[in-house]
Design a protein around this motif. Structure first.
Motif, short mmCIF file in Angstrom:
data_model
loop_
_atom_site.label_atom_id
_atom_site.label_comp_id
_atom_site.label_asym_id
_atom_site.label_seq_id
_atom_site.Cartn_x
_atom_site.Cartn_y
_atom_site.Cartn_z
N ASN A 1 -7.68 -33.91 -25.04
CA ASN A 1 -6.33 -34.20 -25.52
C ASN A 1 -5.30 -34.29 -24.41
N ALA A 2 -5.68 -33.96 -23.20
CA ALA A 2 -4.72 -33.88 -22.10
C ALA A 2 -4.36 -35.25 -21.55
N GLY A 3 -3.14 -35.33 -21.02
CA GLY A 3 -2.74 -36.52 -20.27
C GLY A 3 -3.44 -36.54 -18.92
N LYS A 4 -3.95 -37.67 -18.51
CA LYS A 4 -4.71 -37.77 -17.27
C LYS A 4 -3.87 -38.44 -16.17
N ARG A 5 -4.22 -38.12 -14.91
CA ARG A 5 -3.48 -38.66 -13.78
C ARG A 5 -3.49 -40.18 -13.78
N GLU A 6 -4.64 -40.78 -14.04
CA GLU A 6 -4.71 -42.24 -13.99
C GLU A 6 -3.81 -42.89 -15.03
N ASN A 7 -3.64 -42.23 -16.15
CA ASN A 7 -2.76 -42.78 -17.18
C ASN A 7 -1.29 -42.64 -16.80
N VAL A 8 -0.92 -41.45 -16.29
CA VAL A 8 0.46 -41.26 -15.84
C VAL A 8 0.80 -42.24 -14.73
N GLN A 9 -0.15 -42.46 -13.83
CA GLN A 9 0.07 -43.39 -12.74
C GLN A 9 0.20 -44.82 -13.25
N ALA A 10 -0.51 -45.16 -14.32
CA ALA A 10 -0.39 -46.49 -14.91
C ALA A 10 0.97 -46.68 -15.59
N PHE A 11 1.51 -45.60 -16.14
CA PHE A 11 2.83 -45.67 -16.78
C PHE A 11 3.96 -45.82 -15.75
N TRP A 12 3.73 -45.33 -14.55
CA TRP A 12 4.79 -45.10 -13.57
C TRP A 12 5.68 -46.33 -13.31
N PRO A 13 5.14 -47.52 -13.07
CA PRO A 13 6.01 -48.67 -12.78
C PRO A 13 6.95 -49.02 -13.94
N ARG A 14 6.57 -48.65 -15.14
CA ARG A 14 7.38 -48.97 -16.32
C ARG A 14 8.50 -47.97 -16.56
N GLY B 1 13.58 -45.41 -15.46
CA GLY B 1 14.67 -44.45 -15.62
C GLY B 1 14.24 -43.00 -15.61
N LEU B 2 12.95 -42.75 -15.31
CA LEU B 2 12.42 -41.39 -15.37
C LEU B 2 13.05 -40.50 -14.31
N LYS B 3 13.45 -39.30 -14.74
CA LYS B 3 14.08 -38.35 -13.82
C LYS B 3 13.32 -37.04 -13.72
N TRP B 4 12.48 -36.75 -14.72
CA TRP B 4 11.85 -35.44 -14.75
C TRP B 4 10.47 -35.55 -15.40
N LEU B 5 9.46 -34.99 -14.72
CA LEU B 5 8.11 -34.88 -15.27
C LEU B 5 7.76 -33.40 -15.35
N HIS B 6 7.44 -32.94 -16.56
CA HIS B 6 7.04 -31.55 -16.73
C HIS B 6 5.58 -31.50 -17.18
N SER B 7 4.80 -30.67 -16.49
CA SER B 7 3.40 -30.44 -16.87
C SER B 7 3.30 -29.13 -17.60
N ALA B 8 2.68 -29.14 -18.77
CA ALA B 8 2.54 -27.93 -19.57
C ALA B 8 1.42 -27.02 -19.07
N SER B 9 0.71 -27.44 -18.03
CA SER B 9 -0.29 -26.57 -17.41
C SER B 9 0.31 -25.96 -16.16
N ALA B 10 -0.38 -24.98 -15.59
CA ALA B 10 0.10 -24.34 -14.38
C ALA B 10 -0.34 -25.10 -13.13
N GLY B 11 -1.61 -25.57 -13.13
CA GLY B 11 -2.12 -26.29 -11.98
C GLY B 11 -1.66 -27.73 -11.97
N LEU B 12 -1.42 -28.26 -10.76
CA LEU B 12 -0.89 -29.62 -10.66
C LEU B 12 -1.70 -30.54 -9.76
N GLU B 13 -2.71 -30.01 -9.07
CA GLU B 13 -3.44 -30.88 -8.14
C GLU B 13 -4.15 -32.01 -8.85
N HIS B 14 -4.46 -31.82 -10.14
CA HIS B 14 -5.13 -32.85 -10.92
C HIS B 14 -4.18 -33.96 -11.35
N LEU B 15 -2.88 -33.75 -11.15
CA LEU B 15 -1.88 -34.69 -11.64
C LEU B 15 -1.22 -35.50 -10.52
N LEU B 16 -1.27 -35.02 -9.30
CA LEU B 16 -0.51 -35.62 -8.20
C LEU B 16 -1.06 -36.98 -7.78
#
Length: 317
Positions: free
Chosen positions: A102-115, A118-133
């Motif tokens: 059910n989690a959002g994946k890095r490759e998907n967030v990266q695909a959204f990025w160019p669109r 107006g994004l100003k803030w990304l919050h991850s509901a998990s503690a670890g972030l190396e999987h998202l960068l």
């Protein structure tokens, strides 16, 4: 030596800039060094939720305050194909959440990025972030926050459960139940045993505090070896070891809890030398990232005739 691992564990440090958020949705306590132009407390916020619509925890979003508009919820571009260019650009905040499938994946967030112009803030509901960068996020102006500390108490309880599991020989107890054989046997107390905590962050401190309630002697490893006045007054930790004293800490410990994030410095931190330094009866409990343990060294230590100390691998069910 016994081994226990915690499934699906997240660490609690951002690899580049340390972030911290309150548990109240969308109210950051500390922002990253890259400040955004978003005004906290703005009358209207457009939110994109990156997760499967089946994610159970999404129900808490029903409690969002007025003015917080959920633009859409989905994991992939296919899920969000109905969004117009204007809707993509209107997103102020992205919430990445969910666990496992059910989690959002890095490759998907990266695909959204160019669109997300107006994004100003990304919050991850998990503690670890190396999987998202990814580079565009790390090098860009978007503020990134995480749920630091959200797993501390549950993982501390899990770590002490592991200690009790081996001290009370629960595998033998379960076998006796299955075989209907109730022969008495000796068990150990956790009291007066030494718990070594590797990585004295939120999870490590929570584990140490709980271990102290069991009257264990607690030692810890971190870069700063000085105890603060608060730590001295609390009396939870008896001694702090530096990273180059890792083998000394594990040799002095009856139970070792690894609670480190995964960074280049912690890659295979628990190596063959550390494993060989542990007591034959020692218990190694990993509630940090799996890559912090040299698994090949564990396997090698299990083989008869190995130069490493004999390792008995027993995982909790």
């Amino acid at each position: 030596m016994h081994i226990a691992v915690a499934p699906n564990v997240c660490d609690c440090r951002f690899l580049h800039n340390r972030c911290k958020v309150r548990t109240t949705p969308f109210q950051p306590a500390i922002r990253t060094q890259r400040q955004s132009n978003m005004t906290v407390g703005a009358s209207s916020v457009n939110l994109l939720v990156v997760a499967s619509p089946d994610t159970p925890e999404l129900s808490v979003l029903q409690k969002l305050p007025p003015g917080c508009n959920i633009v859409a919820t989905g994991q992939t571009l296919t899920d969000l194909r109905h969004l117009s260019k204007e809707q993509w650009s209107s997103v102020d905040v992205m919430l990445n959440c969910g666990v496992g499938k059910n989690a959002g994946k890095r490759e998907n967030v990266q695909a959204f990025w160019p669109r997300l112009t107006g994004l100003k803030w990304l919050h991850s509901a998990s503690a670890g972030l190396e999987h998202l960068l990814f580079p565009e996020l790390v090098e860009g102006p978007v503020t990134l926050t995480n749920a630091k500390g959200v797993y501390s108490h549950s993982l501390a309880e899990y770590a002490l459960t592991c200690c009790s599991w081996f001290a009370k020989d629960f595998p033998r107890l379960m076998a006796a139940k299955s075989n209907h054989q109730w022969d008495p046997y000796d068990v150990e107390e956790l009291r007066r045993k030494t718990l070594g905590v590797i990585g004295f962050g939120d999870i490590g401190r929570a584990t140490a505090a709980l271990a102290k309630a069991f009257k264990m002697n607690v030692i810890a490893l971190r870069r700063n070896t000085s105890l603060s006045e608060k730590e001295k007054s609390e009396g939870i930790v008896s001694k702090i070891y530096s990273p180059d004293q890792l083998n000394e800490l594990v040799a002095a410990s009856d139970y070792v809890v690894v609670a480190t994030p995964y960074t280049p410095a912690t890659h295979q931190l628990i190596n063959a030398a550390a494993i060989a330094a542990m007591k034959p009866t020692g218990v190694l409990i990993n509630v940090g990232r799996g890559k912090c343990i040299d698994e090949a060294a564990l396997i090698e230590g299990e083989r008869p005739g190995s130069d490493s100390r004999q390792v008995y691998l027993q995982l909790l069910p």
